[in-house]
Motif scaffolding. Structure first.
Motif, PDB file in Angstrom:
ATOM      1  N   SER A 377      29.407  19.500  23.795  1.00  0.00           N
ATOM      2  CA  SER A 377      28.752  18.568  24.720  1.00  0.00           C
ATOM      3  C   SER A 377      28.265  17.312  24.004  1.00  0.00           C
ATOM      4  CB  SER A 377      27.574  19.260  25.408  1.00  0.00           C
ATOM      5  OG  SER A 377      28.007  20.354  26.177  1.00  0.00           O
ATOM      6  N   LEU A 378      27.630  17.473  22.848  1.00  0.00           N
ATOM      7  CA  LEU A 378      27.095  16.330  22.106  1.00  0.00           C
ATOM      8  C   LEU A 378      28.188  15.338  21.729  1.00  0.00           C
ATOM      9  CD1 LEU A 378      24.558  18.096  19.703  1.00  0.00           C
ATOM     10  CD2 LEU A 378      24.005  16.657  21.667  1.00  0.00           C
ATOM     11  N   PRO A 382      28.333   9.305  24.670  1.00  0.00           N
ATOM     12  CA  PRO A 382      28.606   8.043  23.961  1.00  0.00           C
ATOM     13  C   PRO A 382      27.419   7.575  23.111  1.00  0.00           C
ATOM     14  CG  PRO A 382      29.242   7.903  26.276  1.00  0.00           C
ATOM     15  CD  PRO A 382      28.454   9.168  26.124  1.00  0.00           C
ATOM     16  N   HIS A 383      27.748   6.951  21.991  1.00  0.00           N
ATOM     17  CA  HIS A 383      26.770   6.300  21.110  1.00  0.00           C
ATOM     18  C   HIS A 383      25.733   7.266  20.547  1.00  0.00           C
ATOM     19  CE1 HIS A 383      28.638   2.939  23.050  1.00  0.00           C
ATOM     20  NE2 HIS A 383      28.042   3.163  24.211  1.00  0.00           N
ATOM     21  N   LEU A 384      26.069   8.539  20.450  1.00  0.00           N
ATOM     22  CA  LEU A 384      25.121   9.523  19.928  1.00  0.00           C
ATOM     23  C   LEU A 384      25.427   9.780  18.449  1.00  0.00           C
ATOM     24  CD1 LEU A 384      22.874  11.499  21.109  1.00  0.00           C
ATOM     25  CD2 LEU A 384      24.644  13.240  21.025  1.00  0.00           C
ATOM     26  N   VAL A 428      32.328  14.410  31.572  1.00  0.00           N
ATOM     27  CA  VAL A 428      32.446  12.979  31.853  1.00  0.00           C
ATOM     28  C   VAL A 428      31.137  12.525  32.473  1.00  0.00           C
ATOM     29  CG1 VAL A 428      33.719  11.192  33.085  1.00  0.00           C
ATOM     30  CG2 VAL A 428      34.926  13.206  32.197  1.00  0.00           C
ATOM     31  N   LEU A 429      30.328  11.825  31.692  1.00  0.00           N
ATOM     32  CA  LEU A 429      29.018  11.359  32.155  1.00  0.00           C
ATOM     33  C   LEU A 429      29.138   9.981  32.810  1.00  0.00           C
ATOM     34  CD1 LEU A 429      26.991  12.508  29.061  1.00  0.00           C
ATOM     35  CD2 LEU A 429      26.370  13.090  31.398  1.00  0.00           C
ATOM     36  N   SER A 507      18.968  17.069  28.020  1.00  0.00           N
ATOM     37  CA  SER A 507      18.359  16.835  26.704  1.00  0.00           C
ATOM     38  C   SER A 507      19.203  15.904  25.841  1.00  0.00           C
ATOM     39  CB  SER A 507      18.134  18.164  25.972  1.00  0.00           C
ATOM     40  OG  SER A 507      19.345  18.690  25.457  1.00  0.00           O
ATOM     41  N   TYR A 508      20.496  15.793  26.147  1.00  0.00           N
ATOM     42  CA  TYR A 508      21.360  14.887  25.401  1.00  0.00           C
ATOM     43  C   TYR A 508      21.090  13.424  25.763  1.00  0.00           C
ATOM     44  CZ  TYR A 508      24.098  19.262  25.253  1.00  0.00           C
ATOM     45  OH  TYR A 508      24.507  20.570  25.124  1.00  0.00           O
ATOM     46  N   LEU A 509      20.413  13.193  26.900  1.00  0.00           N
ATOM     47  CA  LEU A 509      20.259  11.857  27.466  1.00  0.00           C
ATOM     48  C   LEU A 509      18.826  11.352  27.291  1.00  0.00           C
ATOM     49  CD1 LEU A 509      22.160  12.650  30.794  1.00  0.00           C
ATOM     50  CD2 LEU A 509      23.115  11.699  28.684  1.00  0.00           C
ATOM     51  N   GLU A 510      18.679  10.031  27.339  1.00  0.00           N
ATOM     52  CA  GLU A 510      17.349   9.427  27.245  1.00  0.00           C
ATOM     53  C   GLU A 510      16.520   9.794  28.473  1.00  0.00           C
ATOM     54  OE1 GLU A 510      15.880   7.689  24.885  1.00  0.00           O
ATOM     55  OE2 GLU A 510      17.608   7.771  23.529  1.00  0.00           O
ATOM     56  N   LYS A 511      15.271  10.093  28.227  1.00  0.00           N
ATOM     57  CA  LYS A 511      14.373  10.521  29.309  1.00  0.00           C
ATOM     58  C   LYS A 511      14.303   9.470  30.426  1.00  0.00           C
ATOM     59  CE  LYS A 511       9.610  12.086  30.054  1.00  0.00           C
ATOM     60  NZ  LYS A 511       8.338  12.454  29.357  1.00  0.00           N
TER      61      LYS A 511
END
Length: 525
Positions: A377-378, A382-384, A428-429, A507-511
């Motif tokens: 998943s990580l 993108p951009h992680l 696909v986010l 949790s992978y995404l900005e709050k």
């Protein structure tokens, strides 16, 4: 006691473990079952401090009986019926067809820590090592015919002899039939209708059967190898182990012609892909080399060993199967480490012996597990910074060994995404727009998203489990069934009904992005 240790405990004297393969094409991962089974028996005997040799034979005097779909049929069809070692190599770096595909297979052996003594049937025939056996079987052809009849009810003509000549005219070995032997030469005919896949040329004549001029039928050849090499242990796949099948015939021939006890035998099951047995000539399934390029060696060995040999393995490198494999291996590592904390030299249970024999070396490599499905998943966010994210999510600082394992798993996860993942298995986010499917959510789901956004804005611990708990508790407080609550979250970010564990996903995404997206979806209706 682990199954291989039971075999080792039952033996007396020096043991010779043998296995073999006909290199008719790319060797598929299914063929590794027998390789690993025999390798583990060898290791178990060494662990029991018993004298043992491990041999692996390449049956390269077998005929080319089909052109694999990935080869040029026009180029290779003229060689149908000829010994594999006499067929040209499909690529550079090998002298012939058999060496080309067996060399590829041996690369996988080395990767998995399997190091038997290799032999080629061409050498045993051409160097005259099988000459005494050829003579004996030809002299006792009536006993071989009796064995076929008694064990498998297969009739052989009174003038049938257990030998196949390489035709002096066309080079085929599959189409020749021997009908006489005078003690020095055999009389053969290259029959046009002997085989369905290739025609014989019709040539006939007398020729010496020795020094590589032909071969024994493989069930008879099996017996000759046992006696020549001193084989004491050789298992076989279920297809050869049926009552009245190939192994029973070979056993009977050995007893009748040599009066000797056959090697220890036990059947093992196949590796299936979607319920289909793998075939190297038909190109069904994934090749051993391809799967070795995907899975770390310990994981590939573990795949074979966590299941008893008599139980089939249905393997397909889809998301569910591959993530479960890593999860099960990590669980075994954690169990092993806990055992080490209590005992310096612990007695290993069956499942931990499967872990022990899964190692390439003699010791179990322990590490701090990091969930493989999370890495998948990580890698799709993108951009992680994947390594910074791993470090942040690990329970304690990662050691050098831990990082070796993580980096290897990052490679595996990326390769799986590139080469094996189905479109529906990929993450696909939607970052720049609300997924179209979110417009179909019901009023109670939209109310749920509004409340969830508020609760998450006030959540201090932006971590997978805490988020999962909040997602669930919010649905419970509103009386919304999870089967409606969780799809509302997935549709908001992925545009589909299901996805990875919802708490981990968020949790992978900005709050700030998560909270705003939930509100935007809820207010868009």
């Amino acid at each position: 006691m682990f199954w291989a240790d039971k075999i080792a405990a039952s033996t007396q004297g020096e043991q010779v473990v043998n296995d073999s393969k006909t290199p008719s094409g790319r060797v598929h991962v299914g063929s590794l079952r027998g390789v690993i089974v025999h390798d583990v028996i060898y290791r178990a005997l060494k662990r029991a401090e018993k004298p043992v040799k491990f041999l692996y034979g390449i049956d390269d005097y077998d005929a080319l009986d089909g052109v694999p779909k990935y080869l040029d049929r026009e180029k290779f069809a003229p060689y149908l019926g000829q010994p594999l070692c006499n067929v040209p190599s499909p690529g550079e770096g090998a002298s012939d067809y058999a060496k080309y595909y067996s060399s590829e297979f041996f690369e996988v052996f080395d990767y998995l820590g399997v190091r038997p003594q290799i032999y080629y049937l061409r050498d045993l025939y051409r160097q005259g090592k099988l000459n005494p056996y050829i003579d004996r079987f030809l002299q006792n052809a009536h006993l071989v015919r009796e064995a076929y009849k008694q064990v498998s009810n297969a009739d052989r003509a009174e003038n049938w002899y257990p030998f196949q000549v390489i035709c002096e005219n066309c080079g085929k070995i599959a189409t020749t039939v021997v009908s006489d032997y005078n003690g020095k030469e055999v009389f053969y005919t290259c029959k046009p209708d002997a085989m369905s896949y290739v025609e014989g040329c019709g040539h006939s004549g007398w020729v010496s059967p020795f020094d590589g001029n032909g071969k024994l039928p493989w069930k008879v050849e099996w017996v000759a190898k046992w006696d020549l090499l001193g084989v004491t242990i050789e298992l076989a796949g279920k297809d050869h182990s049926q009552k009245g099948g190939s192994r029973d015939v070979a056993n009977a021939i050995y007893r009748k012609v040599y009066g000797k006890k056959p090697p220890y035998h036990s059947p093992y099951e196949f590796i299936l892909v979607g319920g289909t047995k793998m075939s190297s000539s038909k190109g069904v399934g994934a090749s051993a080399k391809e799967i070795a390029e995907l899975l770390p060696p310990e994981l590939l060995r573990f795949l074979m060993l966590r299941t008893q040999p008599k139980t089939a393995i249905n393997f397909s490198p889809n998301y569910e199967t591959i993530t479960r494999l890593f999860r099960d291996y990590d669980s075994a590592i954690e169990k092993y480490e806990k055992l080490l904390e209590r005992e310096e030299n612990p007695k290993l249970s069956k499942d931990l012996l499967a872990l022990y024999y899964s190692q390439v070396g003699d010791d179990v490599r322990t590490y701090q597990p990091f969930d493989f499905s999370t890495l998948i998943s990580l890698l799709q966010v993108p951009h992680l910074d994947i390594k910074a994210e791993v470090e942040k999510r690990s329970e304690k600082p990662l050691s050098e060994t831990d990082w070796e394992v993580v980096n290897e798993r990052i490679r595996v996860a990326q390769k799986w995404l590139d080469d094996y993942a189905d479109p529906e298995e990929k993450l696909v986010l939607y970052f720049d727009e609300i997924p179209e499917s979110a417009g179909n959510l019901e009023a109670e789901q939209l109310q749920y998203l509004t409340q969830l956004a508020e609760n998450l804005e006030n959540l201090e611990d932006w971590e997978g489990e805490a988020l999962q708990t909040e997602i669930f508790s919010t649905s419970k407080a509103l009386g919304l069934a999870p089967k409606k609550a969780f799809p509302a979250v997935y549709h908001s970010f992925l545009g589909k009904e299901r996805g990875p564990k919802a708490g981990n996903l968020l949790s992978y995404l900005e709050k700030s992005f998560v909270v705003q997206r939930l509100r935007d979806v809820a207010n868009a209706a």
